[in-house]
Design an enzyme around this catalytic site. Structure first.
Site, short mmCIF file in Angstrom:
data_model
loop_
_atom_site.label_atom_id
_atom_site.label_comp_id
_atom_site.label_asym_id
_atom_site.label_seq_id
_atom_site.Cartn_x
_atom_site.Cartn_y
_atom_site.Cartn_z
N ASN A 248 10.96 36.36 37.05
CA ASN A 248 12.15 35.95 37.92
C ASN A 248 13.57 36.38 37.48
OD1 ASN A 248 10.16 35.07 39.71
ND2 ASN A 248 10.87 32.81 39.52
N ARG B 266 5.07 29.72 39.86
CA ARG B 266 4.39 29.44 38.68
C ARG B 266 2.69 29.39 39.01
NH1 ARG B 266 6.17 24.78 34.60
NH2 ARG B 266 4.06 25.00 33.33
N HIS C 278 18.00 20.86 37.56
CA HIS C 278 16.85 20.59 38.64
C HIS C 278 15.50 20.68 37.66
CE1 HIS C 278 14.67 20.48 41.99
NE2 HIS C 278 14.14 21.70 42.12
N ILE D 286 10.17 29.51 51.96
CA ILE D 286 11.41 28.87 52.10
C ILE D 286 12.36 30.04 53.14
CG2 ILE D 286 13.67 28.16 50.87
CD1 ILE D 286 12.20 27.01 48.60
O1 TXD Z 1 15.29 22.97 44.56
C1 TXD Z 1 15.02 24.05 44.44
N1 TXD Z 1 15.95 25.12 43.86
C2 TXD Z 1 13.67 24.54 44.77
C3 TXD Z 1 13.15 25.87 44.29
C4 TXD Z 1 12.88 23.77 45.60
C5 TXD Z 1 11.52 24.32 46.08
C6 TXD Z 1 11.07 25.57 45.36
N2 TXD Z 1 11.93 26.33 44.92
C7 TXD Z 1 11.91 27.57 44.22
O2 TXD Z 1 11.89 28.70 45.32
C8 TXD Z 1 10.36 28.32 44.09
O3 TXD Z 1 9.91 27.63 42.82
C9 TXD Z 1 10.36 29.78 44.18
O4 TXD Z 1 11.14 30.34 42.93
C10 TXD Z 1 11.52 29.84 45.28
C11 TXD Z 1 11.04 30.46 46.69
O5 TXD Z 1 9.78 29.40 47.10
P1 TXD Z 1 8.92 29.87 48.25
O6 TXD Z 1 8.13 28.69 48.44
O7 TXD Z 1 9.88 30.57 49.39
O8 TXD Z 1 8.15 31.15 47.51
P2 TXD Z 1 7.13 32.22 48.11
O9 TXD Z 1 6.68 31.64 49.63
O10 TXD Z 1 6.39 32.60 46.94
O11 TXD Z 1 8.45 33.55 48.60
C12 TXD Z 1 8.79 34.16 47.51
C13 TXD Z 1 9.27 35.58 48.07
C14 TXD Z 1 7.84 36.18 48.29
O12 TXD Z 1 7.86 36.36 49.84
C15 TXD Z 1 7.94 37.40 47.35
O13 TXD Z 1 7.37 38.82 48.23
C16 TXD Z 1 9.39 37.62 47.22
O14 TXD Z 1 10.02 36.29 47.38
N3 TXD Z 1 9.58 38.47 46.26
C17 TXD Z 1 10.91 39.38 46.12
N4 TXD Z 1 11.65 39.59 47.09
C18 TXD Z 1 12.57 40.56 47.02
N5 TXD Z 1 12.69 40.97 45.59
C19 TXD Z 1 11.81 40.81 44.56
N6 TXD Z 1 12.03 41.55 43.44
C20 TXD Z 1 10.61 39.93 44.91
N7 TXD Z 1 9.58 39.47 44.20
C21 TXD Z 1 9.01 38.45 45.04
#
Ligand code: TXD
Length: 319
Positions: A96, A83, A176, A14
């Protein structure tokens, strides 16, 4: 005149899509942040190299240090872990929640005046915790879910009726998740409410129920198809519409997970409700009339969110 600055906390699927959309729309300079080294830098460079082709003038940078988000006008948070098989919802919540603690501290220190849009799941609990960890004003911290859920509903309805998506409006309330509440009565085709369209023979009641259920299962349907990871194009587009409403003071009426302080009988929780988003952040929470069955469904959804918040407090009693 300085450009706006948009900080993306989390540069995964995202996050990367958000950066691309924000750049294409020239919403401002973009900072991608992540704990993974190289990912935010690589995505920033890749998108920057598309600028000459698409003709946008914004700066894109990648960072692993919160100092890079300094002075951001908007922060969009996707940081966290998804997950994985064998992981319970509570495991995810615990991990998270810790991520939200770090993100909240980073935003508090470097971007305390930002409009913060949280996307990380479980959404309604994470945005609630992020507001508390960051200490930012409640109207400046909001969760993205309703725009996505209603956009899914609009897509399915437009497809069913063979009309333009532009002429379909839809309303989704509540948390949600499985308990979200798509409201047929407040969803329309060019102002004609769905129950009237049932009477006009456009769709049967049963078929409409199927579409509503498909909307509720919208996220799972995509996870099932992708096999690994979850939806990212529509979630990113939805969050960008919220960021744009703030940056351009558009005062758009958008369903968001907003902080409630008594509205709909809910206190100190974030739940999906219609809001007005403008330069002041969440400028208004719109309280619509709910009939008995809608209210029951909304209350059930609120109960599910309350359960998640309690689980957060059990892990982090300082909340
Ligand atoms: O409607 C909604 N709100 C949603 C929510 C719709 C679709 C997906 N939704 C949630 O968004 C999904 O369940 C995830 O919790 C988030 C992000 O989804 P995405 O697909 O972008 O996940 P990724 O590709 O795993 O990216 C998460 C990034 C990854 O690059 C990790 O290295 C980083 O988060 N990450 C961090 N960044 C900064 N600080 C910390 N601590 C950290 N931990 C992981």
């Amino acid at each position: 005149m300085a450009r706006n600055k948009i900080a993306l906390i989390g540069s995964g699927m995202i996050g990367g899509t958000l950066a691309h959309l924000a750049a294409l729309k020239e919403l401002g300079d973009v900072v991608l942040f992540d704990i993974a080294e190289g990912i935010p830098q690589g995505k920033a460079l890749d998108i920057a190299q598309s600028a000459p082709v698409d003709g946008f003038d914004v700066e894109l940078t990648g960072a692993n240090d919160y100092a890079a988000i300094e002075g951001a006008n908007v922060c969009i948070v996707t940081a966290g872990v998804p997950r994985k098989p064998g992981m319970s919802r509570d495991d995810l919540l615990g991990i998270n929640l810790k991520v939200m603690e770090q993100v909240g501290a980073g935003i508090k220190k470097y971007a305390p005046n930002a409009f913060v849009i949280c996307i990380t799941n479980p959404l309604d609990a994470m945005v609630w915790a992020l507001q508390k960890f960051s200490g930012l004003p409640k109207n400046m911290v909001v969760g993205m879910a309703g725009v996505l859920d209603s956009s899914r509903f609009r897509h399915f309805l437009a497809d069913e009726f063979d009309v333009s998506v532009e002429d379909v409006t839809a309303f989704v309330l509540g948390g949600h998740g499985d308990s979200m509440v798509p409201l047929a009565r407040y969803s329309t085709v060019a102002g004609i409410p769905l129950p009237d369209l049932v009477k006009m023979g456009w769709v049967s009641k049963g078929r409409l129920e199927e579409i509503i259920q498909r909307t509720r299962d919208g996220g799972a349907e995509i996870v099932g198809l992708l096999k690994s990871g979850s939806a990212y194009y529509a979630p990113a587009a939805s969050a960008i519409s919220m960021a744009e409403a703030f940056l351009k003071d558009k005062k758009r009426v958008l369903p968001c997970a907003a902080h409630l302080s008594g509205q709909y009988g809910v206190k100190d929780m974030y739940v999906g409700v219609p809001t007005v988003i403008g330069g002041g952040g969440v400028e208004r929470v719109i309280e619509i009339d709910l009939n008995k069955s809608e209210k029951d469904a909304f209350d059930k959804s609120v109960g599910a969110v309350a359960g998640l918040c309690e689980a957060c407090i059990a892990i982090a009693p300082n909340l």
